[in-house]
Design an enzyme around this catalytic site. Structure first.
Site, PDB file in Angstrom:
ATOM      1  N   GLU A  57       0.856  -1.183   0.000  1.00 42.22           N
ATOM      2  CA  GLU A  57       0.000   0.000   0.000  1.00 42.22           C
ATOM      3  C   GLU A  57       0.892   1.234   0.000  1.00 42.22           C
ATOM      4  OE1 GLU A  57      -2.878   0.071   3.128  1.00 42.22           O
ATOM      5  OE2 GLU A  57      -3.497  -1.999   2.767  1.00 42.22           O
ATOM      6  N   ASP A 117      -5.398   8.029  10.428  1.00 48.12           N
ATOM      7  CA  ASP A 117      -4.036   7.623  10.746  1.00 48.12           C
ATOM      8  C   ASP A 117      -3.596   8.086  12.127  1.00 48.12           C
ATOM      9  OD1 ASP A 117      -3.586   6.370   8.255  1.00 48.12           O
ATOM     10  OD2 ASP A 117      -3.323   8.318   7.325  1.00 48.12           O
TER      11      ASP A 117
END
Length: 258
Positions: free
Chosen positions: A46, A57
């Site tokens: 990724e 995140d």
């Protein structure tokens, strides 16, 4: 055939996917990191597209994203870095990012450029599934890209089945309704969630991500899905190894298996 489809046809279990942030730790690190991860046996990569407000995140990936942006990483620069990647790298590559920079670049332009450089799929945590269906699905499918949708313990069965029916790459099972980052182990509540999803007999394979950082969480993901997705742990090791991607990748595999 799309490389994601091919991988899951050939390998049903024990698939390890690793996330890293393009342009971190140096602007020109991207290709070296990809090649190093493939070399040590990672099955999916990724490629994180840095963004100033990465809501899904945790602090490790947020910091990497900040550094990458300061280094000058942009979507245009990223595509130029990847233009020859398929001469050397053969495993599936997935872009993970947020909608804002992609809309600015132009969604169809982004899909076209992704296809041209050999990217196989897209993960956009802030793209609502209904918006994907109504606006973007025909464009994504036109360029033979897989849109990977996220589910969490809070996602309804109805929504999960809708996602399963309308996508055909894999389903990203977020281990908990929280941001990315390390967890020591998965508690009974999380394991019950994994078992519940397995019992639904979905057509798409599942990969478990968020919080996988050690042997316990790694093995639990491998036992309850097609594989595991790791991001924060690898980025932390990349920093520890002063940007040496191959050493960071070897350390990651060592820590996951011992």
């Amino acid at each position: 055939m799309n490389r994601i489809t091919k991988l899951f046809q050939e390998q049903k279990r024990n698939i390890l996917s690793v996330y890293f942030c393009a342009g971190y730790p140096q602007l020109d690190s991207t290709v070296n990191v990809i090649k190093a991860l493939e070399k040590v046996g990672i099955k999916i990569i990724e490629i994180g597209i840095p963004f100033s407000d990465p809501m899904a995140d945790g602090p490790v990936i947020q910091q990497a994203s900040t550094v990458a942006l300061k280094n000058g990483m942009t979507l245009s620069h990223l595509f130029s870095q990847l233009k020859d990647i398929r001469k050397e790298v053969h495993i599936p590559l997935i872009f993970m990012g947020y909608l804002n920079p992609i809309i600015q670049y132009g969604f169809e332009n982004f899909c076209r450029s992704s296809k041209e450089v050999g990217v196989d799929g897209i993960i956009l945590p802030d793209l609502p599934f209904k918006d994907y269906q109504n606006k973007f699905q025909p464009i994504v499918e036109k360029y033979d890209l897989k849109m990977i949708m996220l589910i969490t313990p809070e996602t309804s069965e109805e929504r999960i089945r809708l996602i399963d029916q309308n996508t055909n790459g894999f389903i990203y099972m977020v281990s908990s309704a929280a941001i990315t980052g390390a967890q020591k182990d998965f508690n009974e509540e999380k394991l019950a969630y994994f078992h519940r999803i397995n019992a639904m007999n979905l057509k798409n394979p599942r990969m478990i991500g968020f919080g996988i950082s050690n042997k316990q969480t790694y093995q639990s993901a491998m036992d309850n899905a097609a594989g595991a997705i790791i991001g924060s742990k690898f980025i932390a090791l990349l920093e520890k190894e002063n940007g040496n991607a191959e050493e960071a990748a070897k350390c990651l595999l060592d820590e996951l298996r011992h």
